[in-house]
Design an enzyme around this catalytic site. Structure first.
Site, PDB file in Angstrom:
ATOM      1  N   ALA A   1       1.033  -1.325  -0.142  1.00 31.46           N
ATOM      2  CA  ALA A   1      -0.109  -0.019   0.003  1.00 31.46           C
ATOM      3  C   ALA A   1       0.959   1.344  -0.052  1.00 31.46           C
ATOM      4  CB  ALA A   1      -1.029   0.026   1.204  1.00 31.46           C
ATOM      5  N   ASP A   2       0.438   2.453  -0.722  1.00 31.39           N
ATOM      6  CA  ASP A   2       1.216   3.626  -0.446  1.00 31.39           C
ATOM      7  C   ASP A   2       0.297   4.469   0.216  1.00 31.39           C
ATOM      8  OD1 ASP A   2       3.350   3.917  -3.059  1.00 31.39           O
ATOM      9  OD2 ASP A   2       1.956   2.555  -3.598  1.00 31.39           O
ATOM     10  N   ARG A   3      -0.954   4.345   0.514  1.00 35.00           N
ATOM     11  CA  ARG A   3      -1.637   5.083   1.318  1.00 35.00           C
ATOM     12  C   ARG A   3      -3.029   4.372   1.686  1.00 35.00           C
ATOM     13  NH1 ARG A   3      -1.840  11.293   2.522  1.00 35.00           N
ATOM     14  NH2 ARG A   3       0.010  11.296   0.982  1.00 35.00           N
TER      15      ARG A   3
END
Length: 399
Positions: A288-290
């Protein structure tokens, strides 16, 4: 709707305020180097010196690029010579550390201004990944607190800042190992619950993009789960998607899996549905990036469609992310900035054009997977259902 800022103060950087002396930091760095020998090392650091493995050249060439300061740090992040949300934060902060290490400051105020201005600049290199923003906020808070403390000299302030950035390396590896253990346990428990006697056997998993040693300080997040399954003797096979248009799966994840001799097969992004139909995949695990407060998750483009297909086939879909990737200030994925990359990344492979000249392109680097498609979010502190994420993380922050 664009996201403007304030990320939560997560416990990841409570360590920033520890008054760790220089000798202990150097011991920490030595331990990191020893741990990294078991897997690929994307970041080479010692005080005053930073090198990153140029991931644009992999798997053909393994070349380290020297990062001499913040401008170099911004460029290697923006050009994706280093990528992966945890690695972006670490390299960004360490690029500032190597820049200020030899500098002499006239006052704590000038040092604080240097730290704040350049960390905010580094955040702009790739805005979707939240880790860099959270790390920058924590380090700026540390600098502000040290500036106000009359008992702290200019040199002490600089050393404490350097110690804090260096401590991020060891903590990232420890967090990733915890994520790996938690994720492997969740997958095996699910198989045991749904597969009866088959639950005692090995499992097949699918992952997307690259979330391993090349995307972190070491071990990896989603790929850390795969590594832990292998360490337990429970990994039958891992499938990795090519991850167009930058081919992080084909170039980087496949590179790591071959390097560590894990049983693995590369598949095209468009093959996932067919794979689920015939190969009895036990789980999907991605990075996940965010992650928004409601569990919506921004990750590499293509993640959303895998989640949709997994739901159709009844395959559990897990997101593996440290707390530093969770942004409680964003209510949902609708508020996450999605970076759009240059057309050339779609139309060319290296110097070779593969698309018809003149064709229009749309090249978002990320998509948002709705929380309703996510089975669980794997963190270093345990696994959370998306519906319970905000409440559970808030409890952790209040401890």
């Amino acid at each position: 709707m664009p996201l403007v800022d304030r990320s939560p103060r997560l416990p990841q950087l409570a360590i920033l305020k520890l008054n760790t002396d220089l000798n202990s930091i150097h011991l920490v760095t030595n331990k990191i180097v020893q741990k990294a020998k078991m897997s690929l090392q994307s970041i080479k650091y010692k005080r005053g010196s930073l090198e990153i493995l140029d991931q644009l050249l992999l798997p053909v060439v393994s070349k380290y690029v020297t990062v001499k300061g913040v401008e170099d740090g911004w460029k290697v992040i923006n050009k994706m010579q280093v990528r992966g949300a945890p690695a972006i934060a670490i390299v960004g902060c360490l690029s500032l550390a190597v820049e200020i290490h030899p500098e002499v400051f006239e006052s704590k105020k000038s040092l604080r201004q240097e730290i704040e201005g350049k960390l905010n600049y580094l955040v702009s290199a790739r805005p979707t990944a939240v880790n860099m923003k959270i790390s920058a906020d924590e380090l700026i808070t540390l600098a502000n607190d040290l500036t106000k403390d009359d008992a702290v000299s200019i040199e002490d302030m600089k050393n404490r800042f350097l110690n804090a950035t260096e401590a991020m390396l060891e903590k990232d590896i420890a967090d990733n190992r915890a994520i790996g253990a938690n994720g492997a346990k969740a997958i095996l428990e699910h198989v045991a619950e749904t597969g009866g006697a088959q639950g005692a056997g090995q499992v097949r998993v699918l992952t997307h993009c690259n979330t391993g040693s090349l995307a972190t300080a070491g071990y990896g997040t989603a790929l850390g789960v795969v590594r832990h399954l292998s360490e337990l003797g429970k990994l039958e096979h891992v499938y990795c998607t090519e991850t167009r248009p930058y081919n992080q799966g084909a170039r980087l994840t496949a590179y790591e899996l071959v390097h560590e001799k894990l049983p693995a097969t590369l598949v095209l992004d468009s093959m996932v549905a067919a794979l689920f139909r015939v190969k009895n995949v036990a789980a999907v695990v991605v990075g996940a990036d965010r992650v928004a407060a409601n569990g919506d998750t921004a990750n590499k483009i293509g993640t959303y469609q895998i989640a949709v297909v997994a739901k159709h086939h009844g395959v559990p879909f897990y997101v593996a992310a440290p707390l530093t990737s969770i942004d409680l200030q964003i209510p949902s994925g609708d508020h996450i900035i999605i970076e759009v990359r240059p057309d050339r990344e779609m139309t060319h492979v290296g110097e070779h054009r593969i698309a018809a000249p003149g064709i229009n392109c749309w090249n978002p680097a990320f998509d948002v997977t709705p929380a309703t498609l996510i089975t669980g979010i794997i963190t270093e502190h345990g696994i959370f259902k998306p519906s319970m994420l905000k409440a559970e993380i808030t409890k952790l922050l209040d401890l």
